[in-house]
Motif scaffolding. Sequence first.
Motif, mmCIF file in Angstrom:
data_model
loop_
_atom_site.group_PDB
_atom_site.id
_atom_site.type_symbol
_atom_site.label_atom_id
_atom_site.label_comp_id
_atom_site.label_asym_id
_atom_site.label_seq_id
_atom_site.Cartn_x
_atom_site.Cartn_y
_atom_site.Cartn_z
ATOM 1 N N UNK A 35 0.463 -1.008 0.260
ATOM 2 C CA UNK A 35 -0.132 0.260 -0.110
ATOM 3 C C UNK A 35 1.015 1.393 -0.387
ATOM 4 N N UNK A 36 0.494 2.003 -0.969
ATOM 5 C CA UNK A 36 0.842 3.942 -0.600
ATOM 6 C C UNK A 36 -0.566 4.432 -0.920
ATOM 7 N N UNK A 37 0.103 5.388 0.129
ATOM 8 C CA UNK A 37 -0.678 6.743 1.269
ATOM 9 C C UNK A 37 -0.507 7.782 0.220
ATOM 10 N N UNK A 38 -0.637 7.697 -0.624
ATOM 11 C CA UNK A 38 -0.318 9.445 -1.024
ATOM 12 C C UNK A 38 -1.411 11.123 -0.918
ATOM 13 N N UNK A 39 -1.223 12.891 -0.777
ATOM 14 C CA UNK A 39 -1.543 13.609 -0.812
ATOM 15 C C UNK A 39 -1.674 14.116 -1.670
ATOM 16 N N UNK A 40 -2.783 14.293 -2.202
ATOM 17 C CA UNK A 40 -2.484 15.576 -3.580
ATOM 18 C C UNK A 40 -4.206 16.625 -3.085
ATOM 19 N N UNK A 41 -4.142 17.997 -3.601
ATOM 20 C CA UNK A 41 -5.110 19.496 -3.198
ATOM 21 C C UNK A 41 -6.185 18.477 -3.475
ATOM 22 N N UNK A 42 -6.608 17.316 -3.541
ATOM 23 C CA UNK A 42 -7.713 16.819 -4.459
ATOM 24 C C UNK A 42 -8.142 16.353 -2.892
ATOM 25 N N UNK A 43 -6.964 15.223 -2.283
ATOM 26 C CA UNK A 43 -7.585 14.446 -1.218
ATOM 27 C C UNK A 43 -6.573 13.329 -1.168
ATOM 28 N N UNK A 44 -6.461 12.437 -0.436
ATOM 29 C CA UNK A 44 -5.051 11.300 -0.312
ATOM 30 C C UNK A 44 -6.172 10.393 -0.986
ATOM 31 N N UNK A 72 -5.865 -1.758 -7.069
ATOM 32 C CA UNK A 72 -6.925 -0.968 -6.826
ATOM 33 C C UNK A 72 -6.447 0.800 -6.138
ATOM 34 N N UNK A 73 -7.145 1.755 -6.837
ATOM 35 C CA UNK A 73 -6.736 2.752 -6.214
ATOM 36 C C UNK A 73 -7.915 3.110 -5.687
ATOM 37 N N UNK A 74 -7.622 3.806 -4.790
ATOM 38 C CA UNK A 74 -9.129 4.968 -3.895
ATOM 39 C C UNK A 74 -8.151 6.117 -3.852
ATOM 40 N N UNK A 75 -9.316 6.675 -3.797
ATOM 41 C CA UNK A 75 -9.393 8.813 -3.049
ATOM 42 C C UNK A 75 -10.515 8.380 -2.236
ATOM 43 N N UNK A 76 -9.875 9.350 -0.923
ATOM 44 C CA UNK A 76 -10.799 9.728 -0.450
ATOM 45 C C UNK A 76 -10.420 11.690 0.222
ATOM 46 N N UNK A 77 -11.391 11.589 1.446
ATOM 47 C CA UNK A 77 -11.755 13.853 1.067
ATOM 48 C C UNK A 77 -10.527 13.693 1.976
ATOM 49 N N UNK A 78 -9.435 13.417 2.397
ATOM 50 C CA UNK A 78 -8.668 13.354 3.904
ATOM 51 C C UNK A 78 -8.001 14.024 3.465
ATOM 52 N N UNK A 79 -8.027 15.465 4.196
ATOM 53 C CA UNK A 79 -6.836 16.241 3.610
ATOM 54 C C UNK A 79 -5.939 16.325 4.713
ATOM 55 N N UNK A 80 -4.952 16.870 4.167
ATOM 56 C CA UNK A 80 -3.254 16.675 4.289
ATOM 57 C C UNK A 80 -3.233 17.280 5.059
ATOM 58 N N UNK A 81 -2.271 15.718 6.255
ATOM 59 C CA UNK A 81 -2.039 16.489 8.078
ATOM 60 C C UNK A 81 -0.824 16.679 7.593
ATOM 61 N N UNK A 82 0.121 16.782 8.735
ATOM 62 C CA UNK A 82 1.710 16.084 8.520
ATOM 63 C C UNK A 82 1.898 15.299 8.082
ATOM 64 N N UNK A 83 2.279 15.214 7.088
ATOM 65 C CA UNK A 83 3.007 13.129 6.674
ATOM 66 C C UNK A 83 3.880 12.506 7.231
#
Length: 90
Positions: A35-44, A72-83
Amino acid sequence: MSDEFSRKKHTLFIANRESAEISGVTDVDSFNEEEIRAMSDYGELIIKGSSLQVETLELETGKLIISGNVAAVIYTDKTADKGFLKRMFS
């Protein structure tokens, strides 16, 4: 300025479920072979699979390239905290 205009452009390109090139990445929270979890301005963005590897990570340009078997590729609405990487180098 509206949020829509201040967001970085985000694209996702997957080739044969074996590699992915992602733009607009602002941070990577965590990664391992499954699993890779990345953040963008559009969510996690969560990429799941097997034998996943981060080949390139350039946060200055927002570029992330991964290889492995993408399941699988999943988008969430999680906003960026300190990663993860920001915590390591802050």
